[in-house]
Enzyme design. Structure first.
Site, PDB file in Angstrom:
ATOM      1  N   CYS A   1       0.682  -1.078  -0.112  1.00  0.00           N
ATOM      2  CA  CYS A   1       0.156  -0.055   0.075  1.00  0.00           C
ATOM      3  C   CYS A   1       0.902   1.230   0.083  1.00  0.00           C
ATOM      4  O   CYS A   1       0.625   2.116  -0.815  1.00  0.00           O
ATOM      5  CB  CYS A   1      -0.812   0.145   1.168  1.00  0.00           C
ATOM      6  SG  CYS A   1      -1.330  -1.468   2.249  1.00  0.00           S
TER       7      CYS A   1
ATOM      8  N   ASP B   1      -4.017  -0.051  -5.651  1.00  0.00           N
ATOM      9  CA  ASP B   1      -2.664   0.224  -5.193  1.00  0.00           C
ATOM     10  C   ASP B   1      -1.792  -0.910  -5.040  1.00  0.00           C
ATOM     11  O   ASP B   1      -0.667  -1.057  -5.105  1.00  0.00           O
ATOM     12  CB  ASP B   1      -2.519   0.935  -3.863  1.00  0.00           C
ATOM     13  CG  ASP B   1      -3.302   0.245  -2.763  1.00  0.00           C
ATOM     14  OD1 ASP B   1      -4.023  -0.762  -2.997  1.00  0.00           O
ATOM     15  OD2 ASP B   1      -3.159   0.754  -1.397  1.00  0.00           O
ATOM     16  N   ASN B   2      -2.463  -2.255  -5.109  1.00  0.00           N
ATOM     17  CA  ASN B   2      -1.467  -3.452  -4.963  1.00  0.00           C
ATOM     18  C   ASN B   2      -2.422  -4.576  -5.505  1.00  0.00           C
ATOM     19  O   ASN B   2      -3.555  -4.614  -5.374  1.00  0.00           O
ATOM     20  CB  ASN B   2      -0.738  -3.657  -3.729  1.00  0.00           C
ATOM     21  CG  ASN B   2      -1.554  -3.889  -2.577  1.00  0.00           C
ATOM     22  OD1 ASN B   2      -1.554  -2.674  -1.811  1.00  0.00           O
ATOM     23  ND2 ASN B   2      -2.308  -4.783  -2.442  1.00  0.00           N
TER      24      ASN B   2
END
Length: 446
Positions: free
Chosen positions: A16, A249-250
């Site tokens: 993150c 974000d991931n």
């Protein structure tokens, strides 16, 4: 104005705070220096605030007279120590940021620098709905004389996976997909991947299937958010004049290589996320395969806003030319970097006494998802002819992993020992250049 939708397969740092910092700055982690989710790893630290954050893309949008709005999770350590809730990063006109990591209830917000506490009422406090409603008010109250930028960062589908009441029984028969690398042994991979029990015990399977379902349930409120925002833009007659980016974000794994749940690994399931964009000049229903990185979001947003990108210190590049070639000319990058710095605890986890220090995220069944030596850098070459990934670990083994993703898309076989030493040397030199690149030099490496 014609609008359309394009989907990319973007790649990024699989955690993150470093990833969000790259989204905000357009810089690789080795330049913005946010290494992981801890304060010592520079997540929302004073060094970050005084350095990279001070010239993140919202700062430039503000100079372009954009009305800016943020609501949701910001950075994992935001508001917890340095600067506390009174600190509002440069460039934001309206600021509704979560203190700390993802929550759905019982959280604290910084609302334009003032503390606002929330409880456990669905109607008043459910976080995804709250930020949705505040964004709709922002659109109603904005000045039509100036452009606007709105960034919504819901907690979903992050743990603790608390779905809205009306969605808690959805997807009752859904299980995590059993294909690809699911429950495959990581026998030729770095040390951390060689630790999990294979095949996974039933307790791990039950845990990861439950997590998978709950994640889907939380995303139904995000679906509602997107629908309400699109309808609002339509009602105020701004939809055809607005670019909408939908991404994350991931990545995340649920059972791949017998790792029950988490991220932080170099593999496709952790570094790839969805990216969908609609807006002026984009033809509908096209999928572009050219690589896009999280460091490309900031320059793309600034490109759309009219900022001269040569005046901005970014490692990424605008992908507006790929989405809307009628508006911009541009080139596709042939190589790029994936880098991560592992997190560990200095002492042994009391729940897993057989394991030594230096590990973290050891759940369920004492399967550890991260460690100090889970620190790596990868060079990825991706074009129409080949897709190769070369990774080096900063561990006692100096471990190397190499994958040909054309013939092995699930990265089942590490082909390092089969590769020509000349090729390996060339990849090593390319990686060294990428790890020290800054600005233009990151885009010029071939």
């Amino acid at each position: 104005v014609k609008t359309g939708r394009v989907t990319h397969p973007p790649l990024l740092t699989p955690l993150c705070c470093p990833s969000r910092s790259s989204i905000l700055t357009g810089q690789y982690p080795h330049n913005h220096e946010v290494r992981n989710n801890s304060l010592s790893g520079n997540c929302s630290s004073l060094q970050w605030q005084k350095g990279p954050e001070s010239t993140a893309f919202p700062f430039y949008l503000s100079k372009q007279k954009y009305q800016t709005f943020f609501a949701g999770k910001y950075l994992n350590q935001y508001g917890k120590k340095d600067g506390d809730v009174g600190y509002v990063p440069p460039g934001w006109d309206q600021w509704h940021a979560l203190v700390g990591n993802s929550q759905y209830y019982n959280y604290t917000l910084s609302v334009n620098g003032k503390e606002e506490k929330h409880g456990d009422s669905y109607e008043k406090d459910y976080f995804t709905d709250l930020i949705t409603n505040r964004s709709l008010h922002f659109l109603d109250d904005r000045s039509p004389q100036h452009p606007f930028f709105l960034m919504l960062s819901p907690p979903a589908p992050h743990s603790p996976w608390t779905a809205a009441p009306q969605y808690q029984k959805e997807f009752g028969d859904v299980k995590a997909p059993r294909d690809g690398s699911f429950d495959k042994p990581g026998k030729d991979k770095h040390w951390l991947l060689r630790q999990p029990v294979n095949p996974m015990p039933d307790s791990s399977l039950t845990f990861l299937d439950s997590a998978y379902r709950k994640r889907w349930q939380t995303l139904l409120s995000v679906d509602d958010m997107v629908e309400l925002l699109v309808k609002k833009l339509e009602s105020i007659k701004e939809l055809d004049n607005t670019y909408i980016f939908y991404t994350s974000d991931n990545g995340y794994h649920t059972g791949q290589f017998s790792l029950p749940i988490d991220k932080r690994q170099l593999y496709e399931f952790d570094i790839r996320v969805p990216l969908m964009v609609r807006g002026p000049g984009i033809k509908p229903n096209q999928t572009l395969q050219a690589p896009v990185l999280n460091i490309d979001l900031a320059p793309t947003i600034l490109d759309i806003s009219g900022v001269n990108l040569s005046s901005v210190n970014v490692d990424g590049q605008s992908f507006l030319s790929q989405m809307a070639p009628s508006l911009r000319n541009g080139t596709v990058r042939p190589v790029f970097l994936v880098e991560y710095t592992g997190e560990g605890h200095p002492t042994t986890d009391p729940a897993c006494p057989k394991l030594g220090p230096g590990l973290s995220q050891c759940f369920p069944d004492c399967v550890c998802e991260d460690a100090f030596n889970n620190t790596y850098a990868c060079v990825r070459t991706l074009n129409k002819d080949h897709d190769l990934q070369y990774c080096e670990f900063a561990d006692s083994e100096s471990f190397v992993e190499v994958y040909n993703l054309v013939s092995d898309p699930h990265q089942l076989e590490n082909v390092w020992k089969k590769m020509d030493p000349t090729f390996l040397q060339a990849m090593n030199q390319q990686l060294i250049k990428l790890q020290s690149c800054q600005g233009d030099s990151c885009r010029e490496i071939k």
